[in-house]
Write an enzyme that holds these catalytic residues in place. Structure first.
Site, mmCIF file in Angstrom:
data_model
loop_
_atom_site.group_PDB
_atom_site.id
_atom_site.type_symbol
_atom_site.label_atom_id
_atom_site.label_comp_id
_atom_site.label_asym_id
_atom_site.label_seq_id
_atom_site.Cartn_x
_atom_site.Cartn_y
_atom_site.Cartn_z
ATOM 1 N N GLU A 116 0.849 -1.199 0.000
ATOM 2 C CA GLU A 116 0.000 0.000 0.000
ATOM 3 C C GLU A 116 0.880 1.243 0.000
ATOM 4 O O GLU A 116 2.087 1.167 0.246
ATOM 5 C CB GLU A 116 -0.942 -0.011 1.209
ATOM 6 C CG GLU A 116 -2.029 -1.069 1.084
ATOM 7 C CD GLU A 116 -3.003 -1.107 2.249
ATOM 8 O OE1 GLU A 116 -2.875 -0.282 3.174
ATOM 9 O OE2 GLU A 116 -3.892 -1.970 2.223
ATOM 10 N N HIS A 244 -9.003 9.518 2.135
ATOM 11 C CA HIS A 244 -8.563 8.386 1.320
ATOM 12 C C HIS A 244 -8.699 8.802 -0.135
ATOM 13 O O HIS A 244 -9.741 9.314 -0.539
ATOM 14 C CB HIS A 244 -9.419 7.150 1.617
ATOM 15 C CG HIS A 244 -8.792 5.873 1.120
ATOM 16 N ND1 HIS A 244 -8.648 5.610 -0.227
ATOM 17 C CD2 HIS A 244 -8.265 4.821 1.772
ATOM 18 C CE1 HIS A 244 -8.053 4.424 -0.363
ATOM 19 N NE2 HIS A 244 -7.805 3.930 0.837
ATOM 20 N N ARG A 291 -0.879 8.783 1.234
ATOM 21 C CA ARG A 291 -2.248 9.234 0.935
ATOM 22 C C ARG A 291 -2.435 10.724 0.833
ATOM 23 O O ARG A 291 -3.249 11.204 0.045
ATOM 24 C CB ARG A 291 -3.150 8.753 2.070
ATOM 25 C CG ARG A 291 -3.649 7.428 1.803
ATOM 26 C CD ARG A 291 -4.493 6.966 2.906
ATOM 27 N NE ARG A 291 -4.473 5.531 2.765
ATOM 28 C CZ ARG A 291 -5.055 4.706 3.561
ATOM 29 N NH1 ARG A 291 -5.722 5.163 4.596
ATOM 30 N NH2 ARG A 291 -4.987 3.427 3.337
ATOM 31 N N HIS A 352 -11.619 9.852 5.743
ATOM 32 C CA HIS A 352 -11.408 8.427 5.997
ATOM 33 C C HIS A 352 -10.947 8.133 7.421
ATOM 34 O O HIS A 352 -11.417 7.182 8.049
ATOM 35 C CB HIS A 352 -10.371 7.915 5.006
ATOM 36 C CG HIS A 352 -10.066 6.462 5.098
ATOM 37 N ND1 HIS A 352 -11.003 5.494 4.838
ATOM 38 C CD2 HIS A 352 -8.919 5.798 5.408
ATOM 39 C CE1 HIS A 352 -10.460 4.291 4.982
ATOM 40 N NE2 HIS A 352 -9.191 4.443 5.342
ATOM 41 N N ARG A 387 -1.356 9.168 8.922
ATOM 42 C CA ARG A 387 -1.218 7.736 9.218
ATOM 43 C C ARG A 387 -0.721 6.967 7.995
ATOM 44 O O ARG A 387 -1.230 7.144 6.875
ATOM 45 C CB ARG A 387 -2.576 7.171 9.633
ATOM 46 C CG ARG A 387 -2.572 5.679 9.863
ATOM 47 C CD ARG A 387 -3.977 5.206 10.153
ATOM 48 N NE ARG A 387 -4.845 5.432 9.026
ATOM 49 C CZ ARG A 387 -5.447 4.473 8.337
ATOM 50 N NH1 ARG A 387 -5.286 3.208 8.668
ATOM 51 N NH2 ARG A 387 -6.230 4.769 7.334
HETATM 52 P P1 FAD Z 1 -14.427 1.294 15.415
HETATM 53 O O1 FAD Z 1 -14.096 0.041 14.756
HETATM 54 O O2 FAD Z 1 -14.995 2.371 14.573
HETATM 55 O O3 FAD Z 1 -15.456 0.981 16.592
HETATM 56 C C1 FAD Z 1 -16.078 2.021 17.298
HETATM 57 C C2 FAD Z 1 -17.209 1.434 18.099
HETATM 58 O O4 FAD Z 1 -17.724 2.396 19.011
HETATM 59 C C3 FAD Z 1 -18.394 0.995 17.264
HETATM 60 O O5 FAD Z 1 -18.836 -0.230 17.769
HETATM 61 C C4 FAD Z 1 -19.436 2.089 17.514
HETATM 62 O O6 FAD Z 1 -20.760 1.673 17.338
HETATM 63 C C5 FAD Z 1 -19.136 2.391 18.968
HETATM 64 N N1 FAD Z 1 -19.585 3.707 19.428
HETATM 65 C C6 FAD Z 1 -19.315 4.915 18.898
HETATM 66 N N2 FAD Z 1 -19.892 5.883 19.643
HETATM 67 C C7 FAD Z 1 -20.523 5.263 20.666
HETATM 68 C C8 FAD Z 1 -21.298 5.711 21.760
HETATM 69 N N3 FAD Z 1 -21.588 7.012 21.965
HETATM 70 N N4 FAD Z 1 -21.798 4.800 22.618
HETATM 71 C C9 FAD Z 1 -21.569 3.478 22.430
HETATM 72 N N5 FAD Z 1 -20.857 2.998 21.400
HETATM 73 C C10 FAD Z 1 -20.331 3.884 20.545
HETATM 74 N N6 FAD Z 1 -7.285 0.464 8.930
HETATM 75 C C11 FAD Z 1 -6.290 -0.421 8.707
HETATM 76 O O7 FAD Z 1 -5.352 -0.526 9.515
HETATM 77 N N7 FAD Z 1 -6.329 -1.224 7.612
HETATM 78 C C12 FAD Z 1 -7.336 -1.162 6.698
HETATM 79 O O8 FAD Z 1 -7.347 -1.917 5.740
HETATM 80 C C13 FAD Z 1 -8.361 -0.223 6.894
HETATM 81 N N8 FAD Z 1 -9.370 -0.112 5.999
HETATM 82 C C14 FAD Z 1 -10.396 0.737 6.277
HETATM 83 C C15 FAD Z 1 -11.481 0.776 5.400
HETATM 84 C C16 FAD Z 1 -12.578 1.565 5.695
HETATM 85 C C17 FAD Z 1 -13.756 1.613 4.749
HETATM 86 C C18 FAD Z 1 -12.593 2.350 6.879
HETATM 87 C C19 FAD Z 1 -13.774 3.205 7.226
HETATM 88 C C20 FAD Z 1 -11.511 2.324 7.734
HETATM 89 C C21 FAD Z 1 -10.411 1.526 7.443
HETATM 90 N N9 FAD Z 1 -9.317 1.458 8.303
HETATM 91 C C22 FAD Z 1 -8.311 0.569 8.058
HETATM 92 C C23 FAD Z 1 -9.319 2.189 9.569
HETATM 93 C C24 FAD Z 1 -9.697 1.206 10.697
HETATM 94 O O9 FAD Z 1 -10.709 0.357 10.231
HETATM 95 C C25 FAD Z 1 -10.182 1.925 11.928
HETATM 96 O O10 FAD Z 1 -9.321 2.970 12.267
HETATM 97 C C26 FAD Z 1 -10.275 0.958 13.091
HETATM 98 O O11 FAD Z 1 -11.029 -0.148 12.724
HETATM 99 C C27 FAD Z 1 -10.902 1.664 14.273
HETATM 100 O O12 FAD Z 1 -11.179 0.724 15.265
HETATM 101 P P2 FAD Z 1 -11.811 1.218 16.621
HETATM 102 O O13 FAD Z 1 -12.049 0.007 17.432
HETATM 103 O O14 FAD Z 1 -11.007 2.313 17.177
HETATM 104 O O15 FAD Z 1 -13.202 1.902 16.193
HETATM 105 C C1 SIN Z 2 -7.441 0.584 2.258
HETATM 106 O O1 SIN Z 2 -7.698 -0.609 2.113
HETATM 107 O O2 SIN Z 2 -7.090 1.328 1.341
HETATM 108 C C2 SIN Z 2 -7.581 1.180 3.609
HETATM 109 C C3 SIN Z 2 -6.358 0.964 4.360
HETATM 110 C C4 SIN Z 2 -6.315 1.889 5.530
HETATM 111 O O3 SIN Z 2 -7.158 2.747 5.698
HETATM 112 O O4 SIN Z 2 -5.368 1.742 6.304
#
Ligand code: FAD
Ligand code: SIN
Length: 527
Positions: A116, A244, A291, A352, A387
């Site tokens: 990537e 993104h 990015r 993103h 990032r």
């Molecule tokens: P999240 O997974 O967003 O979880 C947050 C949780 O908090 C959810 O369950 C939500 O419902 C809950 N929540 C929020 N507010 C409240 C509230 N007030 N009360 C109760 N619950 C609440 N990163 C990578 O490293 N590799 C990748 O390939 C990648 N691809 C991505 C593709 C996409 C489309 C997106 C959107 C992001 C991607 N990312 C990637 C980024 C990565 O997915 C996220 O940064 C990471 O998953 C965040 O994890 P988290 O547990 O911090 O938050």
């Molecule tokens: C992607 O698959 O391009 C997302 C990867 C990331 O957000 O880290």
């Protein structure tokens, strides 16, 4: 009133991993995970590209991953944190695999590592193009098999409880703020319940929904950051919103579907509407520059041409191989009538990832006692101003582990006061109509996209600040007189985090990473 030892807010990779670790360590402890939507709804679920880990130290090295991370972060990463996260990667990955997560392998049994932007080596472990779903499913299934964890979906955290809520109020409120849990809106009963906890973890994810075009699902409204800000926790680096480069251009569909950066790693090329390649004009790494550079390049092409999107050309790629790696993306583009052999994929940048958030130390501890933050809502020092792709799932795993270690060291010493009052909604009435909320939400998203996007300027930021003030005042007035609804809390939180993005953008003096501000003389030329 519900009493827990550990209250975890959010059920993405950060919250689930932390909950599993504390619950396994203390089988007698009571652990609650509250999550505002269905239990698997999260940014995590949609992660595509994968997770960056150095697994083969003959072809890659920690040092190279560290250097790539530091370079992407444009001088603002904390080098110690970068080193810790990168070197702990393999251990945390092994744990995830032991819990059941499956990552693609080549025919020789070695991991099939993707490439990537910003990475000097192939080091992205993935499960096809649905890596996040695989991780989320694995962690949830472990959580369901852990008897001392209770998962409460449709439970929306409204505010953190601190000594300032106690009744009677302590005479001396000057000591450091301490957190004793949170007020939680139970969407099934419509009531706000009191959840006390010795340790509270905010794992509420990102803020993408403050923008009109985002890859983030509707849960990404910055609730945890806004809650932490209200109890005066330190919040940093909010100006660093990562766009993104390649979200599918599909007007009026929200959130935007992501076309993974791994597709460019696989050979996908960016062309403008006239069919010309353009990335070589901006960076010698071309499509695989980091990015910030690719997004600004696309933005510049669109501004020059007046077009609405650029194109990702995959026509020259082996379709069979593409299908094997990216079945989800292929299915999506086919559904909207794109034939990859003949057509290019229309793409635009979309909000993103939030590189900043609640300031934490190396253990995930915030500036408020008994309060931890892990995952996208936290500012750890790993990402700096930008990032590196696929470093966020890794960061969440490493900091969930560090937070767990510190939490089990502290938890037994923490005593919850008895005089925590219930939520007081005296004097509030049911809202007569939701249009005031939905209208202000739309306005917020438009103003953030127009004035606080990829390219900013002093004038646009100051416009955004004055518009936000009006939205803030209207929404606060509404909040004071109406009964709480998830829509209203989210709007209030989104205005708070938007304010932080604008305020911290205004405070930044020089362009770094994803933060780019024009000044009248530079004519938007990138170097
Ligand atoms: P999240 O997974 O967003 O979880 C947050 C949780 O908090 C959810 O369950 C939500 O419902 C809950 N929540 C929020 N507010 C409240 C509230 N007030 N009360 C109760 N619950 C609440 N990163 C990578 O490293 N590799 C990748 O390939 C990648 N691809 C991505 C593709 C996409 C489309 C997106 C959107 C992001 C991607 N990312 C990637 C980024 C990565 O997915 C996220 O940064 C990471 O998953 C965040 O994890 P988290 O547990 O911090 O938050
Ligand atoms: C992607 O698959 O391009 C997302 C990867 C990331 O957000 O880290």
């Amino acid at each position: 009133m519900f009493g827990y030892d550990f209250l975890v807010i959010g059920s993405g990779v950060a919250g689930l991993t932390y909950a599993l670790k504390v619950a396994h360590h203390y089988p007698q402890a009571k652990v609650a995970i509250v999550t505002k939507a269905d239990e698997n709804e999260s940014n995590t679920k949609y992660a595509q590209g994968g997770i960056a880990v150095v697994v083969d130290r003959t072809s890659d090295s920690y040092e190279q991953h560290i250097q790539d991370t530091l370079k992407a972060g444009d001088g603002l990463c904390n080098p110690e944190i970068v080193k810790t996260v990168v070197t702990q990667g393999p251990k945390r990955l092994r744990e995830l695999v032991q819990w059941g997560a499956d990552f693609d392998r080549k025919s020789n049994g070695k991991y099939d590592l993707g490439l990537e932007g910003g990475h000097s080596k192939n080091r992205i472990l993935h499960h096809k193009d649905i890596t996040g779903l695989e991780i989320e499913k694995t962690l949830l299934s472990q959580v369901h098999n852990t008897p001392n964890i209770k998962v409460l979906s449709q439970h929306f955290a409204v505010d953190l409880i601190t000594q300032h809520h106690l009744e009677p109020r302590p005479n001396d409120l000057s000591e450091q703020t301490q957190c004793y849990g949170a007020y939680i809106f139970n969407a099934m009963t419509g009531k706000i319940e009191t959840f006390t906890a010795r340790i509270t973890l905010i794992a509420t994810g990102g803020v993408g929904q403050i923008y009109q075009n985002t890859t983030n699902p509707i849960i990404a409204t910055g609730d945890g950051i806004a809650m932490a800000y209200r109890v005066k926790a330190l919040i940093d680096n909010m100006e660093f919103i990562q766009f993104h480069p390649t979200a599918l251009y599909h007007p009026h569909i929200s959130p935007s579907f992501l076309i993974s950066e791994a597709v460019r790693g696989f050979g996908g090329l960016l062309r403008n509407k006239s069919g010309a390649l353009f990335m070589h004009l901006y960076d010698q790494r071309k499509e695989l520059a980091s990015r910030d550079i690719v997004s600004r390049a696309i933005d510049s092409e669109l501004k020059k041409s007046g077009d609405e999107c650029v194109f990702l050309d995959c026509r020259h790629l082996d379709l069979k191989d593409f299908k094997k790696h990216f079945p989800n993306i292929l299915q999506k583009v086919n559904e909207i009538g794109i034939d990859l052999k003949q057509d290019m994929i229309p793409v635009v940048p979309a909000a993103h990832y939030l590189c900043g958030g609640i300031t934490v130390d190396e253990s995930g501890q915030t500036s408020v006692e008994n309060l931890f933050a892990v995952g996208e809502c936290a500012c750890t020092g790993l990402h700096g101003a930008n990032r590196l792709a696929s470093n966020s799932l890794l960061e969440a795993l490493v900091f969930a582990h560090a937070g767990y270690l510190k939490s089990v060291e502290l938890v037994e010493k923490i005593i919850i006061p008895k005089n925590i009052p219930s939520w007081n909604e005296e004097g509030t009435v049911q809202p007569k109509e939701l249009i005031l909320i939905t209208h202000n939400l739309r306005e917020l998203q438009v103003l953030m996209s127009d004035y606080v996007g990829i390219i900013r300027s002093k004038e646009r930021l100051s416009r955004a600040a004055s518009r936000l003030k009006v939205l803030y005042e209207e929404t606060e007035a509404l909040y004071k007189r109406t009964k709480i609804s998830p829509q209203l809390i989210e709007l209030r939180n989104m205005i708070t985090v938007a304010y932080l993005v604008v305020q911290q953008s205004q405070a930044r003096k020089e362009n770094r990473g994803v933060f780019y501000q024009t000044n009248p003389s530079d004519g938007m030329v990138y170097n």
